[in-house]
Design a protein around this motif. Structure first.
Motif, mmCIF file in Angstrom:
data_model
loop_
_atom_site.group_PDB
_atom_site.id
_atom_site.type_symbol
_atom_site.label_atom_id
_atom_site.label_comp_id
_atom_site.label_asym_id
_atom_site.label_seq_id
_atom_site.Cartn_x
_atom_site.Cartn_y
_atom_site.Cartn_z
ATOM 1 N N GLY A 4 0.764 -1.101 0.032
ATOM 2 C CA GLY A 4 -0.076 -0.051 0.053
ATOM 3 C C GLY A 4 0.669 1.410 0.079
ATOM 4 O O GLY A 4 0.235 2.360 -0.246
ATOM 5 N N LYS A 5 2.075 1.134 0.266
ATOM 6 C CA LYS A 5 3.101 2.464 0.231
ATOM 7 C C LYS A 5 3.802 2.500 -1.083
ATOM 8 O O LYS A 5 4.311 1.612 -1.267
ATOM 9 C CB LYS A 5 3.937 2.380 1.306
ATOM 10 C CG LYS A 5 4.878 3.442 1.434
ATOM 11 C CD LYS A 5 5.961 3.375 2.669
ATOM 12 C CE LYS A 5 6.612 4.699 2.630
ATOM 13 N NZ LYS A 5 7.801 4.450 3.920
ATOM 14 N N VAL A 6 3.486 3.772 -1.671
ATOM 15 C CA VAL A 6 4.391 3.760 -2.915
ATOM 16 C C VAL A 6 5.556 4.687 -2.775
ATOM 17 O O VAL A 6 5.500 5.537 -2.282
ATOM 18 C CB VAL A 6 3.189 4.535 -3.908
ATOM 19 C CG1 VAL A 6 4.023 4.868 -5.400
ATOM 20 C CG2 VAL A 6 1.988 3.808 -4.097
ATOM 21 N N GLN A 7 6.590 4.281 -3.701
ATOM 22 C CA GLN A 7 8.019 4.885 -3.593
ATOM 23 C C GLN A 7 8.450 4.974 -5.071
ATOM 24 O O GLN A 7 8.059 4.160 -5.770
ATOM 25 C CB GLN A 7 9.005 3.954 -2.534
ATOM 26 C CG GLN A 7 9.066 2.730 -2.639
ATOM 27 C CD GLN A 7 10.065 2.373 -1.661
ATOM 28 O OE1 GLN A 7 10.963 2.364 -1.145
ATOM 29 N NE2 GLN A 7 9.114 1.377 -0.703
ATOM 30 N N GLN A 8 9.208 5.771 -5.275
ATOM 31 C CA GLN A 8 9.751 6.060 -6.828
ATOM 32 C C GLN A 8 10.976 5.276 -6.836
ATOM 33 O O GLN A 8 11.900 5.355 -5.954
ATOM 34 C CB GLN A 8 9.914 7.330 -7.122
ATOM 35 C CG GLN A 8 8.546 8.017 -7.393
ATOM 36 C CD GLN A 8 8.613 9.336 -8.210
ATOM 37 O OE1 GLN A 8 9.624 10.278 -7.797
ATOM 38 N NE2 GLN A 8 7.694 9.476 -9.247
ATOM 39 N N VAL A 9 11.230 4.640 -7.875
ATOM 40 C CA VAL A 9 12.485 3.427 -7.885
ATOM 41 C C VAL A 9 12.754 3.590 -9.383
ATOM 42 O O VAL A 9 12.252 3.843 -10.297
ATOM 43 C CB VAL A 9 12.230 2.120 -7.481
ATOM 44 C CG1 VAL A 9 11.708 2.111 -6.010
ATOM 45 C CG2 VAL A 9 11.073 1.492 -8.229
ATOM 46 N N LEU A 10 14.052 2.733 -9.579
ATOM 47 C CA LEU A 10 14.449 2.544 -10.801
ATOM 48 C C LEU A 10 14.713 1.055 -11.003
ATOM 49 O O LEU A 10 15.167 0.408 -9.858
ATOM 50 C CB LEU A 10 15.876 3.504 -11.310
ATOM 51 C CG LEU A 10 15.815 4.698 -11.341
ATOM 52 C CD1 LEU A 10 17.117 5.577 -11.452
ATOM 53 C CD2 LEU A 10 15.055 5.093 -12.937
ATOM 54 N N LEU A 11 14.618 0.257 -12.068
ATOM 55 C CA LEU A 11 15.093 -1.042 -12.278
ATOM 56 C C LEU A 11 16.730 -0.858 -12.422
ATOM 57 O O LEU A 11 17.183 -0.301 -13.330
ATOM 58 C CB LEU A 11 14.371 -1.687 -13.457
ATOM 59 C CG LEU A 11 14.923 -3.218 -13.793
ATOM 60 C CD1 LEU A 11 14.639 -4.082 -12.660
ATOM 61 C CD2 LEU A 11 14.455 -3.519 -14.951
ATOM 62 N N ARG A 12 17.342 -1.612 -11.401
ATOM 63 C CA ARG A 12 18.702 -1.629 -11.690
ATOM 64 C C ARG A 12 19.255 -2.975 -12.151
ATOM 65 O O ARG A 12 20.426 -2.852 -12.824
ATOM 66 C CB ARG A 12 19.310 -1.404 -10.332
ATOM 67 C CG ARG A 12 19.574 0.255 -9.795
ATOM 68 C CD ARG A 12 20.155 0.870 -11.096
ATOM 69 N NE ARG A 12 20.321 2.317 -10.560
ATOM 70 C CZ ARG A 12 20.664 3.111 -11.367
ATOM 71 N NH1 ARG A 12 20.934 2.965 -12.717
ATOM 72 N NH2 ARG A 12 20.813 4.567 -11.150
ATOM 73 N N ASP A 13 18.609 -4.155 -11.960
ATOM 74 C CA ASP A 13 19.270 -5.064 -12.458
ATOM 75 C C ASP A 13 18.225 -6.405 -12.518
ATOM 76 O O ASP A 13 17.168 -6.101 -11.497
ATOM 77 C CB ASP A 13 20.554 -5.799 -11.480
ATOM 78 C CG ASP A 13 21.309 -6.863 -12.206
ATOM 79 O OD1 ASP A 13 21.136 -7.070 -13.387
ATOM 80 O OD2 ASP A 13 22.189 -7.509 -11.687
#
Length: 211
Positions: free
Chosen positions: A66-75
């Motif tokens: 339920g908690k959203v955070q911004q990320v990048l796919l790294r591997d």
């Protein structure tokens, strides 16, 4: 793009194997001020997302319980011969901190370039992606490489690629080659083909005059 994940309590190869059997993929999210967190993701949703170019070079909304955070796919790791994603790594991002990310190159206007239009040349793509530095909000999905001015025997270098505002290239040098244009062996250019009949016509009167 949104990615839904769940916190993963159990760890180890045995637990990961059971997750994969049940249609889940183990992963991890790290970075920022929070501690790394082990997660699980739906395998089929992740598998199909990985086929999309935008998934590899965009800021992702990762929802965990339920908690959203911004990320990048790294591997990510895939099985050697099965259609199976074994693991995925995501990195949290800070909106005020620049990131380094590889983005795809999209090549445009090759068909109107002098190399292709006048000489029937083949344009070879030396690079298919470049590493860029920018704030997360400026991260492009891809970078367009304009080939409209490339001529036969010439190359386009990384320093000549136009970048979106706020984006810089992380490269070993501005002279790194991005694309080259060359005429295939045995290929006659349009100009040479047009010039050949004229040259032959000029040669006939000269031969008669000699007689």
């Amino acid at each position: 793009m949104k990615v839904v994940a769940f916190k993963r309590e159990l760890q180890g190869s045995g637990a990961s194997r059971r997750l994969r059997i049940s249609g889940q993929t183990p992963g991890i999210v790290y970075g920022g001020t929070e501690a790394p967190m082990n997660i699980t993701l739906d395998h089929n949703a992740l598998y199909h997302a990985l086929k999309k170019e935008v998934f590899h070079s965009s800021i992702l909304d990762l929802e965990i319980d339920g908690k959203v955070q911004q990320v990048l796919l790294r591997d990510f790791q895939v099985h050697a011969y099965k259609q199976l994603v074994l693991h995925a790594d995501f990195q949290r991002i800070d909106a005020s901190t620049k990131i380094h990310m590889k983005v795809a190159l999209h090549f445009a206007n090759a068909d109107v370039s002098p190399a292709v239009k006048l000489h029937g040349a083949t344009i070879s793509h030396v690079l298919n992606e470049i590493e860029v530095s920018c704030l997360p909000k400026d991260l492009p999905e891809f970078v367009t490489v304009d080939l409209s001015n490339i001529d036969v025997g010439h190359s386009l270098h990384i320093g000549e690629v136009t970048l979106p505002a706020g984006v810089t290239i992380v490269a070993h040098g501005a002279n790194q080659t991005v694309a080259t244009a060359s005429v295939p062996a045995g290929h006659v250019s349009a100009e040479a083909a047009a010039a050949a009949p004229a040259a032959a016509a000029d040669a006939k009167p000269a031969a008669k005059a000699k007689k």
